[in-house]
Enzyme design. Structure first.
Site, PDB file in Angstrom:
ATOM      1  N   LYS A   1     -10.221  -8.810  -6.261  1.00  0.00           N
ATOM      2  CA  LYS A   1     -11.286  -7.868  -6.630  1.00  0.00           C
ATOM      3  C   LYS A   1     -10.744  -6.469  -6.863  1.00  0.00           C
ATOM      4  O   LYS A   1     -11.219  -5.753  -7.725  1.00  0.00           O
ATOM      5  CB  LYS A   1     -12.440  -7.878  -5.642  1.00  0.00           C
ATOM      6  CG  LYS A   1     -12.070  -7.531  -4.239  1.00  0.00           C
ATOM      7  CD  LYS A   1     -13.242  -7.809  -3.313  1.00  0.00           C
ATOM      8  CE  LYS A   1     -12.786  -8.026  -1.895  1.00  0.00           C
ATOM      9  NZ  LYS A   1     -12.026  -9.264  -1.680  1.00  0.00           N
TER      10      LYS A   1
ATOM     11  N   LYS B   1      -2.365 -12.092  -9.379  1.00  0.00           N
ATOM     12  CA  LYS B   1      -3.326 -12.978  -8.710  1.00  0.00           C
ATOM     13  C   LYS B   1      -4.734 -12.401  -8.878  1.00  0.00           C
ATOM     14  O   LYS B   1      -4.907 -11.184  -8.942  1.00  0.00           O
ATOM     15  CB  LYS B   1      -2.969 -13.169  -7.230  1.00  0.00           C
ATOM     16  CG  LYS B   1      -3.375 -12.036  -6.322  1.00  0.00           C
ATOM     17  CD  LYS B   1      -3.591 -12.509  -4.882  1.00  0.00           C
ATOM     18  CE  LYS B   1      -4.500 -11.504  -4.191  1.00  0.00           C
ATOM     19  NZ  LYS B   1      -5.200 -11.939  -3.029  1.00  0.00           N
TER      20      LYS B   1
ATOM     21  N   LYS C   1       0.844  -1.189   0.000  1.00  0.00           N
ATOM     22  CA  LYS C   1       0.000   0.000   0.000  1.00  0.00           C
ATOM     23  C   LYS C   1       0.890   1.254   0.000  1.00  0.00           C
ATOM     24  O   LYS C   1       0.620   2.223  -0.704  1.00  0.00           O
ATOM     25  CB  LYS C   1      -0.901  -0.037   1.239  1.00  0.00           C
ATOM     26  CG  LYS C   1      -1.771   1.148   1.410  1.00  0.00           C
ATOM     27  CD  LYS C   1      -3.203   0.845   1.072  1.00  0.00           C
ATOM     28  CE  LYS C   1      -4.013   2.102   1.338  1.00  0.00           C
ATOM     29  NZ  LYS C   1      -5.313   2.099   0.826  1.00  0.00           N
TER      30      LYS C   1
HETATM   31  P1  ADP Z   1      -9.113 -10.164  -2.826  1.00  0.00           P
HETATM   32  O1  ADP Z   1      -7.660 -10.268  -3.188  1.00  0.00           O
HETATM   33  O2  ADP Z   1     -10.011 -10.414  -3.983  1.00  0.00           O
HETATM   34  O3  ADP Z   1      -9.439  -8.879  -2.105  1.00  0.00           O
HETATM   35  P2  ADP Z   1      -9.169 -11.309  -0.232  1.00  0.00           P
HETATM   36  O4  ADP Z   1      -7.876 -10.645   0.068  1.00  0.00           O
HETATM   37  O5  ADP Z   1     -10.404 -10.793   0.423  1.00  0.00           O
HETATM   38  O6  ADP Z   1      -9.393 -11.329  -1.807  1.00  0.00           O
HETATM   39  O7  ADP Z   1      -8.991 -12.853   0.065  1.00  0.00           O
HETATM   40  C1  ADP Z   1      -9.918 -13.696   0.713  1.00  0.00           C
HETATM   41  C2  ADP Z   1      -9.323 -15.090   0.816  1.00  0.00           C
HETATM   42  O8  ADP Z   1      -9.168 -15.651  -0.487  1.00  0.00           O
HETATM   43  C3  ADP Z   1      -7.931 -15.129   1.450  1.00  0.00           C
HETATM   44  O9  ADP Z   1      -7.782 -16.289   2.240  1.00  0.00           O
HETATM   45  C4  ADP Z   1      -7.006 -15.161   0.273  1.00  0.00           C
HETATM   46  O10 ADP Z   1      -5.790 -15.777   0.583  1.00  0.00           O
HETATM   47  C5  ADP Z   1      -7.813 -15.968  -0.736  1.00  0.00           C
HETATM   48  N1  ADP Z   1      -7.526 -15.510  -2.100  1.00  0.00           N
HETATM   49  C6  ADP Z   1      -7.775 -14.299  -2.618  1.00  0.00           C
HETATM   50  N2  ADP Z   1      -7.401 -14.221  -3.896  1.00  0.00           N
HETATM   51  C7  ADP Z   1      -6.881 -15.439  -4.193  1.00  0.00           C
HETATM   52  C8  ADP Z   1      -6.306 -15.995  -5.375  1.00  0.00           C
HETATM   53  N3  ADP Z   1      -6.201 -15.297  -6.500  1.00  0.00           N
HETATM   54  N4  ADP Z   1      -5.875 -17.266  -5.323  1.00  0.00           N
HETATM   55  C9  ADP Z   1      -5.978 -17.989  -4.193  1.00  0.00           C
HETATM   56  N5  ADP Z   1      -6.505 -17.528  -3.053  1.00  0.00           N
HETATM   57  C10 ADP Z   1      -6.958 -16.266  -3.043  1.00  0.00           C
END
Ligand code: ADP
Ligand code: TRP
Length: 339
Positions: A203, A200, A116
């Protein structure tokens, strides 16, 4: 199946209003599978969402959305304790304690904060909630003394910091108050690539494929996915390895012979991207059909989710308050005057 006595805990931050397939295959699915073999505690990290969401309507909507997603995807309240972080005050209380067992230097090395800092203008734009995020997460975990914490790869560092805090705490008081939790991260699906084929799926990067959105939205997300960048036309031989569309087929498509056939036609330059994606869309619809139907039902009767969370909060509070008292006792906050 008999359950082991190994306790599992994990949480999810409702930072968006619906889960995507990266969340599902990387985190939710492995968590739900553990319900059958372990004692599982899963919670909605609603307080964690405050690091980014300061709009009350959005936060309310996100929390409801993600709770319903979990229940629709198979969280079974008879098997797991499912609750909201804010319903269990011990999370915030333990956080206040744990901050004293980790150094400022270690906190500064956390990725979420460093990333960030790189993206934004500077320290002025980082709220203390974000900086302290890993301490709240450590409190979330340690209260339940779990053996393992199933999460995606991006959360590994937080679980490792939690271990450091626990170790430091135990050493300080010469007592095994906190067992050290293991990060449980699946090798194949710990990090699912986004539709941009680069980063990766996340959202915040807008490279996701949803689960519960309208069909038209999901179709569009799939159709705009990156494939093999070196393939100009359908008759060029294409590469399947590392191609996100095939990765998603491997995850979603229950018709394995269709996937093999598509792969060999792709390698031979005998199928267009559009057909591969159309079949992926159809597979997605099949894979999530039951969950999508269940979610509609839950949406129409919010009392179901409300009751699940109330019962979850009751059980979680029971466990968490016992640990908190043990901690207070260990550090000397609970003494002859309040026992
Ligand atoms: P985002 O990156 O979409 O904001 P979050 O950080 O809220 O998602 O992640 C929620 C859960 O999903 C966490 O346990 C995270 O490790 C897993 N996660 C998020 N994106 C991925 C991904 N691309 N591949 C595998 N696991 C993921
Ligand atoms: N930080 C996790 C995420 O972004 C959510 C989370 C909060 C969590 N507390 C936790 C995960 C405790 C596991 C254990 O997804």
């Amino acid at each position: 199946m008999t359950k082991t006595n190994k306790r599992i805990l994990s949480g999810i931050t409702p930072s968006g209003n619906s889960l995507h397939i990266g969340n599902y295959f990387g985190a939710v699915k492995p968590q739900l599978e553990l319900q059958h073999t372990a004692e599982t505690y899963y919670f909605m990290a609603d307080l964690h969402a405050l690091t980014t969401i300061h709009d009350r309507d959005v936060l309310e909507k996100n929390i409801t959305g993600v709770v319903l997603d979990y229940l629709a995807l198979g969280l079974d309240p008879d098997k797991s304790v499912f609750f909201r972080q804010s319903d269990v005050p011990a999370h915030s209380q333990l956080m206040v304690v744990l901050g004293n067992y980790i150094s400022y230097g270690q906190m500064q090395r956390m990725h979420a904060f460093k990333d960030k800092l790189q993206k934004d203008v500077g320290e002025e734009s980082i709220n203390m909630g974000l900086f302290n995020y890993p301490i709240l997460m450590a409190a979330d975990i340690l209260l339940y003394k779990p053996y393992g914490v199933p999460v995606g790869e991006d959360q590994r560092q937080h679980v490792e910091l939690t271990r450091d805090m626990a170790e430091n705490f135990n050493k300080t008081y010469k007592k095994e108050v906190f067992p050290l939790p293991e990060p449980l991260i699946s090798k194949e699906v710990g990090k699912i690539v986004g539709t941009d084929g680069q980063r990766k799926m996340s959202k915040s990067l807008g490279n996701t494929i949803g689960i519960f959105e309208d069909e038209a939205v999901i179709r569009k997300q799939i159709m705009s996915s990156f494939t093999d960048p070196n393939r100009k036309k359908a008759t060029d031989p294409g590469t399947v390895e590392g191609n996100p569309v095939f990765l998603y087929h491997d995850l979603l498509n229950d018709d394995k012979s269709e996937v093999e056939e598509l792969k060999s036609r792709y390698r031979a330059g005998k199928v267009g991207d559009v057909e591969v994606k159309e079949r992926l869309f159809a597979a997605h619809q099949r894979y999530f059909a039951a969950a999508r139907a269940k979610r509609k039902e839950l949406e129409a009767n919010l009392d179901i989710a409300r009751d699940v969370l109330a019962e979850g909060a009751r059980k979680a509070n029971q466990f968490a308050s016992t640990t908190l008292l043990e901690v207070y006792e260990t550090i000397g906050i609970r003494n002859a005057l309040n026992k």
